[in-house]
Design an enzyme around this catalytic site. Structure first.
Site, short mmCIF file in Angstrom:
data_model
loop_
_atom_site.label_atom_id
_atom_site.label_comp_id
_atom_site.label_asym_id
_atom_site.label_seq_id
_atom_site.Cartn_x
_atom_site.Cartn_y
_atom_site.Cartn_z
N SER A 140 -21.41 -60.10 55.13
CA SER A 140 -21.47 -60.30 56.57
C SER A 140 -20.06 -60.38 57.13
CB SER A 140 -22.22 -61.60 56.89
OG SER A 140 -22.10 -61.94 58.25
N TYR A 191 -23.92 -70.46 56.25
CA TYR A 191 -24.12 -69.01 56.19
C TYR A 191 -22.80 -68.28 55.94
CZ TYR A 191 -25.90 -64.39 57.52
OH TYR A 191 -26.26 -63.06 57.52
#
Length: 279
Positions: free
Chosen positions: A163, A176
């Site tokens: 990501s 995250y």
């Protein structure tokens, strides 16, 4: 590249989601036989039906990427139906509210006022663990199960999903961001570990894509952007969110023979976000 995946078997975890279903259909369109794994059977089967109705070959199966027995059962069914795995896309992942803070910055006055806000000090260890397990362990276990098919065979590869948070951690979502940083590191480690066994390992690092998980964070009910959505676009030089199709070009290239000397890379697909300093 049009025939690069003919009769190759691609397995995609989290395949019932918006982004991963698009990747599954892109691989099927190029001739791959696709195994769709998702926690929800109906989501996996829905994507498989879309592929088969377009003339491709696919099977959808319920599978928990955090359960080795579930993965082994799915592997057996896929092997019996499609054959050994050539391409693995570790697409399962996500965030959890218990690993998220209320505000981007810790303000002393908020703590003194005892406001009902979740700061760094209130993060739930179980929420943090959930996010790490889903993203990191949920990539490690499928790799252990399916990559055994690849050892010593030509044209095999693993694609992890990192990501933009791994490059530039976003405010409010420390679990995250850290979990995706672990995925990037794992990708490099695994690429070295498998280099002499003929398996390439790379990762995609999406920027900001509107999905079911983040739509409420980035857009209002009337479709306008939230403050966070506006901030993201103001730091994205191409001034838009990504679409699922924006991922497929890099995916197909990394899985193809055109990238035969490429392993251990994490490719940002972010509209220039990682290149922009903000000024």
């Amino acid at each position: 590249m049009s025939l690069a995946f003919e009769k190759k078997v691609a397995v995609i975890t989290g395949g019932g989601g918006v982004l991963c279903s698009t990747m599954a259909m892109a691989l099927a369109d190029k001739g791959a036989h696709v195994g769709i794994l998702d926690l929800k059977q109906e989501n996996a089967e829905s994507v498989a039906r879309q592929i088969t109705s377009a003339g491709g070959k696919a099977i959808g199966l319920a599978c928990n990427v955090l359960d080795t027995d579930s993965l082994k059962a799915a592997h057996q069914k896929l092997s019996d139906t499609l054959g050994p795995c050539d391409i693995l896309v570790n697409g399962a992942g996500g965030n959890h509210p218990k690993g998220t803070t209320s505000n981007p910055f810790l303000l002393e006055e908020d703590l003194l006022a005892n406001k009902d806000l979740k700061s760094f000090f209130d993060l739930d260890p179980e929420g943090i663990k959930f996010v790490f397990d889903l993203n990191f362990i949920g990539s490690l276990l499928p790799t252990q199960v399916f990559s055994k098919d690849m050892i010593g065979r030509q044209g095999t590869s693993i694609i992890n999903i990192s990501s933009m948070n791994a490059f530039r951690p976003l405010t409010k979502i420390p679990a995250y961001s850290a979990a995706k940083a672990a995925i990037s590191n794992f990708t490099q480690w695994l690429a070295v570990h498998f280099a002499k066994a003929g398996v390439r390992v790379n990762a995609l690092a999406p920027g900001f894509f509107l999905t079911d998980q983040n739509r409420r964070l980035l857009t209002n009910e009337n479709g306008s952007l939230t403050d966070r959505g506006n901030t993201i676009l103001s730091h994205t030089p191409m001034n838009r969110f990504g679409t699922p199709d924006d991922l497929t070009g890099a995916l197909l290239w990394l899985c193809s023979g055109e990238a035969a000397f490429v392993t251990g890379v994490v490719i940002p697909i972010d509209g220039g976000f990682s290149a922009f300093s903000g000024v």
